[in-house]
Scaffold this active site. Structure first.
Site, mmCIF file in Angstrom:
data_model
loop_
_atom_site.group_PDB
_atom_site.id
_atom_site.type_symbol
_atom_site.label_atom_id
_atom_site.label_comp_id
_atom_site.label_asym_id
_atom_site.label_seq_id
_atom_site.Cartn_x
_atom_site.Cartn_y
_atom_site.Cartn_z
ATOM 1 N N LYS A 112 38.081 33.399 38.853
ATOM 2 C CA LYS A 112 38.192 34.426 39.772
ATOM 3 C C LYS A 112 37.511 35.600 39.409
ATOM 4 O O LYS A 112 37.091 35.694 38.310
ATOM 5 C CB LYS A 112 39.594 34.623 40.091
ATOM 6 C CG LYS A 112 40.334 33.293 40.703
ATOM 7 C CD LYS A 112 41.679 33.669 40.739
ATOM 8 C CE LYS A 112 42.445 32.597 41.596
ATOM 9 N NZ LYS A 112 44.028 33.009 42.285
ATOM 10 N N TYR A 117 41.032 29.828 51.423
ATOM 11 C CA TYR A 117 42.608 30.123 51.163
ATOM 12 C C TYR A 117 43.231 29.987 52.632
ATOM 13 O O TYR A 117 44.541 30.516 52.925
ATOM 14 C CB TYR A 117 42.861 31.438 50.628
ATOM 15 C CG TYR A 117 42.715 31.242 48.753
ATOM 16 C CD1 TYR A 117 43.622 30.603 48.272
ATOM 17 C CD2 TYR A 117 41.782 32.175 48.263
ATOM 18 C CE1 TYR A 117 43.713 30.474 46.981
ATOM 19 C CE2 TYR A 117 41.827 32.019 47.048
ATOM 20 C CZ TYR A 117 42.652 31.038 46.173
ATOM 21 O OH TYR A 117 42.593 30.930 44.810
ATOM 22 N N PHE A 161 50.532 38.438 51.315
ATOM 23 C CA PHE A 161 49.479 38.680 50.416
ATOM 24 C C PHE A 161 47.983 38.288 50.754
ATOM 25 O O PHE A 161 47.148 38.509 50.066
ATOM 26 C CB PHE A 161 49.878 38.138 48.991
ATOM 27 C CG PHE A 161 50.172 36.915 48.936
ATOM 28 C CD1 PHE A 161 48.942 35.992 48.783
ATOM 29 C CD2 PHE A 161 51.258 36.161 48.842
ATOM 30 C CE1 PHE A 161 49.112 34.580 48.654
ATOM 31 C CE2 PHE A 161 51.398 34.867 48.707
ATOM 32 C CZ PHE A 161 50.180 33.974 48.671
ATOM 33 N N ARG A 168 46.593 21.844 36.087
ATOM 34 C CA ARG A 168 47.759 22.891 36.553
ATOM 35 C C ARG A 168 48.401 23.568 35.239
ATOM 36 O O ARG A 168 48.987 24.565 35.228
ATOM 37 C CB ARG A 168 48.673 22.459 37.706
ATOM 38 C CG ARG A 168 47.672 22.053 38.832
ATOM 39 C CD ARG A 168 47.320 23.559 39.604
ATOM 40 N NE ARG A 168 48.567 24.263 39.988
ATOM 41 C CZ ARG A 168 48.483 25.030 40.937
ATOM 42 N NH1 ARG A 168 47.542 25.456 41.546
ATOM 43 N NH2 ARG A 168 49.598 26.097 41.039
ATOM 44 N N THR A 202 51.489 30.740 38.637
ATOM 45 C CA THR A 202 50.823 31.711 39.302
ATOM 46 C C THR A 202 51.106 32.841 38.810
ATOM 47 O O THR A 202 50.173 33.780 38.722
ATOM 48 C CB THR A 202 51.361 31.663 40.630
ATOM 49 O OG1 THR A 202 51.154 30.149 41.330
ATOM 50 C CG2 THR A 202 50.411 32.648 41.812
ATOM 51 N N ARG A 233 46.584 31.673 31.980
ATOM 52 C CA ARG A 233 47.062 32.803 32.684
ATOM 53 C C ARG A 233 47.847 33.585 31.859
ATOM 54 O O ARG A 233 47.877 34.812 31.891
ATOM 55 C CB ARG A 233 47.585 32.539 34.067
ATOM 56 C CG ARG A 233 46.866 31.829 35.291
ATOM 57 C CD ARG A 233 47.531 31.248 36.427
ATOM 58 N NE ARG A 233 46.600 31.172 37.617
ATOM 59 C CZ ARG A 233 47.069 30.292 38.645
ATOM 60 N NH1 ARG A 233 48.214 29.728 38.697
ATOM 61 N NH2 ARG A 233 46.334 30.251 39.529
ATOM 62 N N ASN A 246 44.942 36.487 38.813
ATOM 63 C CA ASN A 246 45.394 35.547 37.792
ATOM 64 C C ASN A 246 44.126 34.515 37.199
ATOM 65 O O ASN A 246 44.689 33.501 36.883
ATOM 66 C CB ASN A 246 46.504 34.682 38.403
ATOM 67 C CG ASN A 246 46.179 34.009 39.615
ATOM 68 O OD1 ASN A 246 45.216 34.146 40.063
ATOM 69 N ND2 ASN A 246 47.349 33.303 40.191
ATOM 70 N N HIS A 249 41.770 29.442 39.519
ATOM 71 C CA HIS A 249 42.224 28.742 40.456
ATOM 72 C C HIS A 249 42.264 27.305 39.944
ATOM 73 O O HIS A 249 41.472 26.873 39.286
ATOM 74 C CB HIS A 249 41.405 28.662 41.971
ATOM 75 C CG HIS A 249 41.675 27.810 42.848
ATOM 76 N ND1 HIS A 249 42.750 27.840 43.814
ATOM 77 C CD2 HIS A 249 41.221 26.495 42.995
ATOM 78 C CE1 HIS A 249 42.802 26.816 44.530
ATOM 79 N NE2 HIS A 249 42.039 25.995 44.116
ATOM 80 N N GLU A 261 38.555 20.799 48.095
ATOM 81 C CA GLU A 261 37.924 22.128 47.494
ATOM 82 C C GLU A 261 36.547 21.805 47.061
ATOM 83 O O GLU A 261 35.544 22.546 46.585
ATOM 84 C CB GLU A 261 39.194 22.485 46.535
ATOM 85 C CG GLU A 261 40.453 23.167 47.511
ATOM 86 C CD GLU A 261 41.460 23.421 46.533
ATOM 87 O OE1 GLU A 261 42.278 24.084 47.218
ATOM 88 O OE2 GLU A 261 41.217 23.719 45.327
HETATM 89 P P1 ADP Z 1 48.264 28.914 42.748
HETATM 90 O O1 ADP Z 1 46.899 29.669 42.355
HETATM 91 O O2 ADP Z 1 49.230 29.116 41.304
HETATM 92 O O3 ADP Z 1 48.013 27.558 42.979
HETATM 93 P P2 ADP Z 1 49.303 29.816 45.366
HETATM 94 O O4 ADP Z 1 48.460 28.691 45.593
HETATM 95 O O5 ADP Z 1 50.733 29.935 45.449
HETATM 96 O O6 ADP Z 1 49.244 29.910 43.485
HETATM 97 O O7 ADP Z 1 48.432 31.090 45.656
HETATM 98 C C1 ADP Z 1 47.123 31.344 45.793
HETATM 99 C C2 ADP Z 1 46.838 32.388 45.126
HETATM 100 O O8 ADP Z 1 47.131 33.713 45.890
HETATM 101 C C3 ADP Z 1 47.325 33.078 43.474
HETATM 102 O O9 ADP Z 1 46.594 32.160 42.706
HETATM 103 C C4 ADP Z 1 47.222 34.467 43.447
HETATM 104 O O10 ADP Z 1 45.875 34.857 43.390
HETATM 105 C C5 ADP Z 1 47.697 34.740 45.001
HETATM 106 N N1 ADP Z 1 49.130 34.982 45.081
HETATM 107 C C6 ADP Z 1 50.240 33.849 45.167
HETATM 108 N N2 ADP Z 1 51.390 34.644 45.462
HETATM 109 C C7 ADP Z 1 51.110 35.854 45.535
HETATM 110 C C8 ADP Z 1 51.851 36.915 45.538
HETATM 111 N N3 ADP Z 1 53.304 36.827 45.885
HETATM 112 N N4 ADP Z 1 51.536 38.131 45.666
HETATM 113 C C9 ADP Z 1 50.058 38.337 45.417
HETATM 114 N N5 ADP Z 1 49.219 37.395 45.322
HETATM 115 C C10 ADP Z 1 49.827 36.114 45.141
HETATM 116 MG MG MG Z 2 47.532 27.207 45.129
#
Ligand code: ADP
Ligand code: MG
Length: 142
Positions: free
Chosen positions: A10, A50, A58, A86, A92, A103, A113, A116, A127
């Site tokens: 990212k 996304y 968010f 993962r 996350t 992370r 973070n 992805h 994807e």
């Molecule tokens: P992951 O990347 O672990 O699969 P998610 O798919 O739930 O997590 O979310 C996608 C991305 O959105 C996260 O990696 C992070 O960059 C952002 N994100 C997720 N939850 C939050 C939150 N509560 N506040 C801010 N950003 C968030």
């Molecule tokens: Mg995700």
């Protein structure tokens, strides 16, 4: 059976000059890189990628962040790649991520973070195609 997953380094990873360190973690964990490029997403493209999160509070910040600097999409190949990647990236929210995960090591917040990782076979397939044509992916790695 070998499986493929999509990773994205990212904008925070690129900005913090951590591309090499994160790729090293991938290679050390046994993933083969079968596709890799650098892209600067615009907000439409980041929002489409996304789209599953478009109702989340968010979403706007996520799209702004993902289009704020270049990203590095990478296709990784390995047995059980989706689940194993993962595990390697961790939760996350880096505060909740296990020690040694990407992370935990490098991320500043649950929004920024570092990386992805696809979360299931269907999302991985979608994807990977989102960023790579079949000609851009290596077969018979050796
Ligand atoms: P992951 O990347 O672990 O699969 P998610 O798919 O739930 O997590 O979310 C996608 C991305 O959105 C996260 O990696 C992070 O960059 C952002 N994100 C997720 N939850 C939050 C939150 N509560 N506040 C801010 N950003 C968030
Ligand atoms: Mg995700």
């Amino acid at each position: 059976m070998k499986q493929r997953t999509l990773a994205i380094l990212k904008p925070d990873c690129v900005r913090k000059n951590l591309i090499g360190k994160v790729v090293k973690k991938m290679e050390e964990a046994g993933f083969k890189i079968v596709g890799m490029k650098m892209v600067k997403l615009d907000s439409n493209t980041a929002g489409e990628f996304y789209a599953v999160h478009k109702e989340r509070p968010f979403f706007y910040d996520l799209v702004s962040f993902m289009s704020s600097a270049p990203c590095v999409p990478i296709v990784l190949e390995k047995e059980n790649a989706i689940e194993d990647f993962r595990k390697l990236i961790g939760a996350t929210d880096p505060a909740q991520a296990e020690d040694g995960t990407i992370r935990k090591l490098y991320a500043d917040s649950k929004e920024q973070n570092i990386v992805h990782g696809s979360d299931a076979p269907e999302t991985a397939e979608y994807e990977i195609k989102y960023f790579f044509s079949s000609k851009e992916l290596v077969e018979n790695y050796g």
